[in-house]
Structure formats: C-alpha cells, structure tokens
Design a protein around this motif. Structure first.
Motif, PDB file in Angstrom:
ATOM      1  N   GLY A  75       0.659  -0.992   0.237  1.00  0.00           N
ATOM      2  CA  GLY A  75       0.054  -0.115  -0.360  1.00  0.00           C
ATOM      3  C   GLY A  75       0.746   1.373   0.084  1.00  0.00           C
ATOM      4  O   GLY A  75       1.131   2.469  -0.676  1.00  0.00           O
ATOM      5  N   PHE A  76       2.257   0.960   1.061  1.00  0.00           N
ATOM      6  CA  PHE A  76       3.081   2.453   0.466  1.00  0.00           C
ATOM      7  C   PHE A  76       3.410   2.780  -0.830  1.00  0.00           C
ATOM      8  O   PHE A  76       3.569   3.979  -1.323  1.00  0.00           O
ATOM      9  N   ASN A  77       4.083   1.676  -1.307  1.00  0.00           N
ATOM     10  CA  ASN A  77       4.039   1.816  -2.655  1.00  0.00           C
ATOM     11  C   ASN A  77       3.180   1.885  -3.894  1.00  0.00           C
ATOM     12  O   ASN A  77       3.444   3.365  -4.148  1.00  0.00           O
ATOM     13  N   LEU A  78       2.059   1.877  -3.472  1.00  0.00           N
ATOM     14  CA  LEU A  78       0.881   2.885  -3.963  1.00  0.00           C
ATOM     15  C   LEU A  78       0.429   3.464  -3.801  1.00  0.00           C
ATOM     16  O   LEU A  78       0.799   4.482  -4.556  1.00  0.00           O
ATOM     17  N   GLY A  79       0.514   4.035  -2.487  1.00  0.00           N
ATOM     18  CA  GLY A  79       0.153   5.959  -2.020  1.00  0.00           C
ATOM     19  C   GLY A  79       1.098   6.616  -2.107  1.00  0.00           C
ATOM     20  O   GLY A  79       1.475   7.722  -2.661  1.00  0.00           O
ATOM     21  N   SER A  80       2.933   6.332  -2.394  1.00  0.00           N
ATOM     22  CA  SER A  80       3.882   6.841  -2.864  1.00  0.00           C
ATOM     23  C   SER A  80       2.874   7.161  -4.163  1.00  0.00           C
ATOM     24  O   SER A  80       4.105   8.656  -5.381  1.00  0.00           O
ATOM     25  N   GLN A  90      -5.793   9.921  -3.703  1.00  0.00           N
ATOM     26  CA  GLN A  90      -6.044   8.423  -3.650  1.00  0.00           C
ATOM     27  C   GLN A  90      -5.025   8.515  -3.126  1.00  0.00           C
ATOM     28  O   GLN A  90      -4.793   7.177  -2.102  1.00  0.00           O
ATOM     29  N   ALA A  91      -4.461   8.684  -2.781  1.00  0.00           N
ATOM     30  CA  ALA A  91      -2.862   8.260  -2.356  1.00  0.00           C
ATOM     31  C   ALA A  91      -3.425   8.569  -0.556  1.00  0.00           C
ATOM     32  O   ALA A  91      -2.836   7.643   0.407  1.00  0.00           O
ATOM     33  N   ARG A  92      -4.250   9.779  -0.401  1.00  0.00           N
ATOM     34  CA  ARG A  92      -4.246   9.500   1.292  1.00  0.00           C
ATOM     35  C   ARG A  92      -4.964   8.503   1.103  1.00  0.00           C
ATOM     36  O   ARG A  92      -4.558   7.718   2.882  1.00  0.00           O
ATOM     37  N   LYS A  93      -6.232   8.144   0.889  1.00  0.00           N
ATOM     38  CA  LYS A  93      -6.915   7.552   0.705  1.00  0.00           C
ATOM     39  C   LYS A  93      -6.472   6.048   1.211  1.00  0.00           C
ATOM     40  O   LYS A  93      -6.881   4.907   2.437  1.00  0.00           O
ATOM     41  N   VAL A  94      -5.190   5.720   0.655  1.00  0.00           N
ATOM     42  CA  VAL A  94      -4.443   4.329   0.713  1.00  0.00           C
ATOM     43  C   VAL A  94      -3.363   4.314   1.765  1.00  0.00           C
ATOM     44  O   VAL A  94      -3.325   3.090   3.282  1.00  0.00           O
ATOM     45  N   LEU A  95      -2.724   5.923   2.238  1.00  0.00           N
ATOM     46  CA  LEU A  95      -2.184   5.597   3.447  1.00  0.00           C
ATOM     47  C   LEU A  95      -1.952   5.955   4.584  1.00  0.00           C
ATOM     48  O   LEU A  95      -1.556   5.086   5.476  1.00  0.00           O
ATOM     49  N   VAL A 114       9.426   6.706   8.539  1.00  0.00           N
ATOM     50  CA  VAL A 114       9.527   7.367   8.463  1.00  0.00           C
ATOM     51  C   VAL A 114       9.261   8.096   6.646  1.00  0.00           C
ATOM     52  O   VAL A 114       8.790   8.894   6.509  1.00  0.00           O
ATOM     53  N   ASP A 115       9.266   6.864   6.238  1.00  0.00           N
ATOM     54  CA  ASP A 115       9.090   6.896   4.877  1.00  0.00           C
ATOM     55  C   ASP A 115       7.518   7.315   3.879  1.00  0.00           C
ATOM     56  O   ASP A 115       6.760   8.097   3.552  1.00  0.00           O
ATOM     57  N   LEU A 116       6.646   6.666   5.394  1.00  0.00           N
ATOM     58  CA  LEU A 116       5.663   6.769   5.785  1.00  0.00           C
ATOM     59  C   LEU A 116       4.677   8.359   6.057  1.00  0.00           C
ATOM     60  O   LEU A 116       3.760   8.486   5.128  1.00  0.00           O
ATOM     61  N   TYR A 117       5.409   8.672   6.795  1.00  0.00           N
ATOM     62  CA  TYR A 117       5.094   9.946   7.208  1.00  0.00           C
ATOM     63  C   TYR A 117       5.674  11.233   6.471  1.00  0.00           C
ATOM     64  O   TYR A 117       4.547  11.851   6.867  1.00  0.00           O
ATOM     65  N   PHE A 118       6.560  10.752   5.766  1.00  0.00           N
ATOM     66  CA  PHE A 118       6.262  11.966   4.499  1.00  0.00           C
ATOM     67  C   PHE A 118       5.536  11.480   3.909  1.00  0.00           C
ATOM     68  O   PHE A 118       4.948  12.853   3.723  1.00  0.00           O
ATOM     69  N   ALA A 119       5.065  10.779   3.392  1.00  0.00           N
ATOM     70  CA  ALA A 119       4.278  10.158   2.199  1.00  0.00           C
ATOM     71  C   ALA A 119       2.895  10.851   2.668  1.00  0.00           C
ATOM     72  O   ALA A 119       1.955  11.453   1.864  1.00  0.00           O
ATOM     73  N   TYR A 120       2.572  10.353   4.015  1.00  0.00           N
ATOM     74  CA  TYR A 120       0.703  10.951   4.175  1.00  0.00           C
ATOM     75  C   TYR A 120       0.960  12.142   4.564  1.00  0.00           C
ATOM     76  O   TYR A 120       0.410  13.031   3.788  1.00  0.00           O
ATOM     77  N   ALA A 121       2.282  13.182   4.849  1.00  0.00           N
ATOM     78  CA  ALA A 121       2.047  14.721   4.486  1.00  0.00           C
ATOM     79  C   ALA A 121       1.950  14.995   3.656  1.00  0.00           C
ATOM     80  O   ALA A 121       1.158  16.522   2.507  1.00  0.00           O
ATOM     81  N   LYS A 122       2.254  14.393   2.576  1.00  0.00           N
ATOM     82  CA  LYS A 122       2.749  14.909   1.367  1.00  0.00           C
ATOM     83  C   LYS A 122       1.454  14.750   0.511  1.00  0.00           C
ATOM     84  O   LYS A 122       0.749  15.468  -0.414  1.00  0.00           O
ATOM     85  N   SER A 123       0.582  13.470   0.972  1.00  0.00           N
ATOM     86  CA  SER A 123      -0.785  13.676   0.228  1.00  0.00           C
ATOM     87  C   SER A 123      -1.319  14.954   1.039  1.00  0.00           C
ATOM     88  O   SER A 123      -3.078  15.170   0.011  1.00  0.00           O
ATOM     89  N   LEU A 124      -1.755  15.370   2.276  1.00  0.00           N
ATOM     90  CA  LEU A 124      -2.308  16.610   2.555  1.00  0.00           C
ATOM     91  C   LEU A 124      -2.662  17.236   2.410  1.00  0.00           C
ATOM     92  O   LEU A 124      -2.189  18.083   0.852  1.00  0.00           O
TER      93      LEU A 124
END
Length: 361
Positions: A75-80, A90-95, A114-124
């Motif tokens: 899921g992280f791969n997809l969200g990224s 779509q990223a936010r919904k997955v992450l 760390v990577d997950l928090y970055f990815a989620y923050a970018k999706s906001l």
C-alpha cells in the motif's frame, strides 16, 4: 520524499506463503504483478508503475490479509506513486490506514515510519498544512528514538522535511539551516548533500525576503557548478534563476543580467527545451487609471533572446487600455527567461502575454 530514496528505505522481501490450495492462482498472479511492478519502477513509465502497484496491492490483500505488514508495504508503494503522479486524494485514502498497521506490526518508532509519515504528509491538502507539519515532526521523532543515533541520517531527514515545509510556506522550514550547518561541517563544498543544502537555504532566505543571505547561499554553489565537466548540474539553472530573482528584488539588475547570460551559455539536460520564465516584475497600476477606477488588459507579443532578455515588445491590442500601455511595457522590459534550446543551442523565441489590471472591489 521520493519512493525508496532514503538510505534507510527498506527493500523488503515477500515470503510467499499460501496454505489454501484454492488461492494458488491468486498467489501466482500476485508474484507476476509484483515482478512487473519492480520492472516498471526501473523505468519512467508512471502509468505502468501505477497499474502494477495497484494490482500488487489488491492481490496482496488476498495473499497476506489486509492487516499484514507486507500488504501495508504494498500500500505504501501505491500511495507513493499516487503522490508522484499528482493524485493526493487517492494517495491519502491508501496511506492513512497504513499508519496504525505499521505502528502495530513494527512498533511506533520503527524506521520505516519515516517514509510513511513523509508520504502521508505530502498527500494532505493545503488547508491541512498544520497536520502536514505534525507528520514531518513525527518523522524526526522516529529518528531521535533510534537506539543507535545517526546524526548524518537525522541531518538528511531534517533537510528533506525542511524542503517539504518550505514548499507549503511553513516557517518551520528553518530546520533547513540546521541541516545545512551540520552537512557543511562534515563534508567538502562539492559534496552533493552540501550543494543541495546550500540551494534550499538560498530558497528559504528568498522566501523570507532576506535577499542578501539568499544570494550568499546560492552563490556558494557556483564554483562547484563551473568545475563540473559535461551537462549542466540539475540545480545550476535554478540557482541562476533564483539569483536573478533575489538580485532584481535587491535592485541589482546589472548583477542579475550576468546570470541571465550564464543561463544562455548553458548546455541543458534537455537539448530541446522551451523557454521558461525566471523573473517577472509586476507592472505598477497607473495613478490616473486608479483614480478613474478603470481596469485594463494589455496583450503583448515579444521576442526572448538567446540570453533570456525581452526584446521587440509590441502591443497587439493597441486600441484598447491605452492608459496601461507604458507601465506594461516597462514591466516586461525587466522580465528574464531561460532561453529556448534547439539541439543544445540557445535560440530566440517568440512569446505573448496578457497583463490584466484590475482594481479590487
């Protein structure tokens, strides 16, 4: 942060265990989809990356179960990839649901967060910048909680967090300067990490309208760029562009001109690239038109020289908005561009612009 960019990123292996014989075909499909995803990541084909990341994630849910850490990593791969293809919703919904899975399965301070928090923050969305700030801080907290302290890793994460915060206009982006200080102390001036830190420190000061410090940081990289052989460093053009901006706003047009000329002499990464604006001065609203409460619109055709200067400017709606012609042309004369390149050579290019003058109601 880019997918798998950090040195800490985990290249996880997927133990493909399936007990139920009726899922054998699903398992085979999953392995093939994940293989195609890995192959797509090595290319620039965003469409295929997204297609196989989604398929791997959907099939992975059946293979591992929705709460399994391997499924969460898929899921992280997809969200990224959703983030990287400008699909933040779509990223936010997955992450979003992955955060608790990571914390439950790995621990609340596991390095993969760390990577997950970055990815989620970018999706906001922009209106949730305060929440984005919190998640970048969470990423730094994870680094601080590691049993084996790694000051270099912390500096790199701090720099990346600061860059993301700068992009959303947060004053907390000042952490860029902390990372820069550490990197300068540890590495030579031509180290790519130092060059990156200097560049973003320049952008930070430019955003704060501290033009002198902005120029100082951008200029600290120029000798490094000049010493390189081959194609232009990817940050060099933008460094000159931001220097033009900072110098023009400091009233140092002559110095800014030198950087326009430098851009015109560059060998670009793309041998055939279109002109791009570097600095645009806003026209003044004429006092006479303001007193008369009149709006206007001026259309101008002009040439961008091979050094990025505006020449041969001509108003193409001469019978309209006459009271705005002079200020429109005066502003355009200060504009600077990175020139158009054809076969690696800077050339002249035609362009048009419409300047609208509107009195706030």
């Amino acid at each position: 942060m880019k997918l798998k960019k950090l040195s800490l990123a985990i290249a996880f292996t997927l133990p493909l265990f399936i007990n139920a014989s009726d899922l054998k075909e699903v398992n085979t499909q999953f392995k093939e989809a994940y293989h195609q995803y890995q192959a797509a990541i090595k290319t620039t084909d965003k469409k295929k990356q997204l297609e196989y990341a989604k398929l791997s994630y959907d099939l992975g849910k059946q293979v591992y179960g929705e709460q399994n850490i391997n499924t969460a990593r898929l899921g992280f791969n997809l969200g990224s990839i959703y983030n990287n293809t400008h699909k933040p919703e779509q990223a936010r919904k997955v992450l979003a649901p992955l955060i608790e899975i990571y914390k439950t399965q790995l621990g609340k301070y596991h390095i993969e967060l760390v990577d997950l928090y970055f990815a989620y923050a970018k999706s906001l969305p922009y209106k949730k910048n305060d929440m984005a700030e919190r998640y970048y801080k969470k990423a730094l907290t994870v680094i601080d909680e590691q049993s084996e302290k790694d000051p270099l890793l912390k500096a790199l994460i701090t720099l990346d967090a600061g860059i993301e915060l700068l992009a959303i206009g947060s004053r907390k982006s000042k952490m860029i300067l902390d990372a820069q200080e550490y990197l300068i102390e540890q590495f030579p001036a031509n180290d790519k990490r130092v060059v990156k830190a200097n560049f973003y420190a320049g952008k930070y000061y430019l955003a704060r309208k501290s033009y002198g410090k902005s120029v100082e940081n951008f200029e600290s990289n120029l000798a490094i760029f000049e010493a390189l052989k081959g194609p232009t460093h990817p940050l060099e053009l933008n460094t000159h562009a931001f220097l033009i901006n900072a110098l023009e706003k400091s009233g140092k047009s002559d110095e800014a001109t030198k950087h326009c000329i430098a851009i015109g002499k560059m060998r670009p990464w793309d041998d055939d690239q279109e002109q791009r604006p570097l600095y645009r001065a806003n026209p003044e609203f004429p006092n006479s038109m303001a007193r008369a409460r009149q709006n206007g619109s001026v259309k101008i055709e002009f040439t961008i020289s091979d050094f990025g200067f505006v020449t041969d400017a001509k108003i193409i709606n001469p019978e309209e908005s006459k009271g705005f012609h002079k200020v429109a042309l005066a502003a355009l004369d200060k504009w600077r561009y990175a020139p158009k390149f054809e076969n690696g050579v800077a050339v002249e290019a035609k362009s048009t612009v419409q300047l609208d003058f509107t009195i706030a109601r």
